[in-house]
Motif scaffolding. Structure first.
Motif, PDB file in Angstrom:
ATOM      1  N   ILE A  58     -90.680  -5.910 -12.029  1.00 19.40           N
ATOM      2  CA  ILE A  58     -92.080  -5.668 -12.390  1.00 19.40           C
ATOM      3  C   ILE A  58     -92.269  -5.818 -13.897  1.00 19.40           C
ATOM      4  N   GLU A  59     -91.367  -5.235 -14.674  1.00 16.53           N
ATOM      5  CA  GLU A  59     -91.433  -5.353 -16.134  1.00 16.53           C
ATOM      6  C   GLU A  59     -91.433  -6.811 -16.573  1.00 16.53           C
ATOM      7  N   ASP A  60     -90.534  -7.585 -15.957  1.00 15.90           N
ATOM      8  CA  ASP A  60     -90.418  -8.990 -16.333  1.00 15.90           C
ATOM      9  C   ASP A  60     -91.714  -9.745 -16.050  1.00 15.90           C
ATOM     10  N   LYS A  61     -92.304  -9.472 -14.895  1.00 25.02           N
ATOM     11  CA  LYS A  61     -93.523 -10.202 -14.538  1.00 25.02           C
ATOM     12  C   LYS A  61     -94.717  -9.733 -15.365  1.00 25.02           C
ATOM     13  N   VAL A  62     -94.766  -8.448 -15.683  1.00 23.29           N
ATOM     14  CA  VAL A  62     -95.827  -7.936 -16.553  1.00 23.29           C
ATOM     15  C   VAL A  62     -95.782  -8.654 -17.898  1.00 23.29           C
ATOM     16  N   ARG A  63     -94.568  -8.838 -18.430  1.00 23.32           N
ATOM     17  CA  ARG A  63     -94.416  -9.522 -19.711  1.00 23.32           C
ATOM     18  C   ARG A  63     -94.854 -10.983 -19.601  1.00 23.32           C
ATOM     19  N   ARG A  64     -94.398 -11.657 -18.550  1.00 26.83           N
ATOM     20  CA  ARG A  64     -94.719 -13.080 -18.409  1.00 26.83           C
ATOM     21  C   ARG A  64     -96.202 -13.316 -18.153  1.00 26.83           C
ATOM     22  N   ARG A  65     -96.833 -12.397 -17.451  1.00 27.45           N
ATOM     23  CA  ARG A  65     -98.255 -12.562 -17.136  1.00 27.45           C
ATOM     24  C   ARG A  65     -99.164 -12.002 -18.219  1.00 27.45           C
ATOM     25  N   GLY A  66     -98.596 -11.285 -19.176  1.00 25.53           N
ATOM     26  CA  GLY A  66     -99.405 -10.701 -20.241  1.00 25.53           C
ATOM     27  C   GLY A  66    -100.334  -9.607 -19.762  1.00 25.53           C
ATOM     28  N   LEU A  67     -99.906  -8.841 -18.764  1.00 19.69           N
ATOM     29  CA  LEU A  67    -100.731  -7.767 -18.228  1.00 19.69           C
ATOM     30  C   LEU A  67    -100.625  -6.523 -19.102  1.00 19.69           C
ATOM     31  N   ALA A  68    -101.659  -5.694 -19.050  1.00 18.74           N
ATOM     32  CA  ALA A  68    -101.619  -4.413 -19.752  1.00 18.74           C
ATOM     33  C   ALA A  68    -100.535  -3.545 -19.116  1.00 18.74           C
TER      34      ALA A  68
END
Length: 210
Positions: free
Chosen positions: A65-75
């Motif tokens: 989840i952390e990795d995808k949050v970073r890649r997607r630029g999510l809050a």
């Protein structure tokens, strides 16, 4: 330490401090798998053919989840993550034949409490590397002790041949960190075409048997 890294750590910490956040995705998977098992058994009784060979599931790990949050630029907060990510919960449905893929998808999305949000048909239009599968993003209700939550689940439906190819392609991509050598990529595309021909021939045999 960068604010981005701190944000990622806040995401992981929030998830660990809020066990119900991932629990609702686990419950959604259980609800969906129950629906699929009922459809499988009932269809087999009615038509003497089970359209589902195998079902598997997973909930994303906090690190993923952390990795995808970073890649997607999510809050880096849980409501934004729940809204922005569609694949926190995933169910994979393996079917004997291509027609079964569409039959199961139609039966599932035809249920009153299953909301279809998105559909990507990589069988009709395969990815450039040869990947074939039908992807659905659905939302289903999860009844908790104090509320009802409508939770998103990604459903991947594919044949046995498609799954065999996708599993090996994933292993190769992981080994080479997504930089598969050119000759491997060409060979994988050829094998994907062979798998497609196999599905087509098996479908025709299935239809002949009626």
């Amino acid at each position: 330490m960068s604010s981005e890294v701190l944000g990622e750590r806040r995401v992981a910490e929030q998830i660990r401090l809020n066990p119900r956040f991932l629990a609702v995705y686990k419950f959604a998977i259980e609800e969906l798998m129950t629906k699929l098992r009922i459809l499988s058994e009932e269809f087999d009784l009615a038509h003497r053919h089970d359209p589902i060979e195998h079902i598997s599931s997973r909930v994303k790990r906090p690190e993923a989840i952390e990795d995808k949050v970073r890649r997607r630029g999510l809050a880096p907060d849980l409501p934004a993550i729940a809204e922005g990510l569609d694949d926190m919960a995933g169910v994979r449905v393996i079917c004997p034949f291509v027609s079964d893929v569409y039959t199961v998808a139609e039966m599932l999305t035809g249920q009153d409490d299953v909301e279809l949000l998105r559909r990507k048909d990589y069988i009709a239009t395969p990815k450039p590397n040869g990947y074939r599968s039908l992807h659905l993003i659905v939302r289903i209700p999860v009844f908790l002790s104090d509320r009802v939550e409508r939770v998103k689940v990604e459903v991947q439906l594919r044949t046995i041949a498609m799954d065999f190819w996708a599993t090996l392609e994933h292993k190769l991509s992981y080994k080479y960190e997504s930089q598969v050598p050119g000759d491997f990529a060409a060979e994988l595309a050829d094998v994907a075409m062979l798998a497609s021909h196999l599905d087509s021939r098996m479908q025709k045999l299935h239809q002949r048997l009626g």
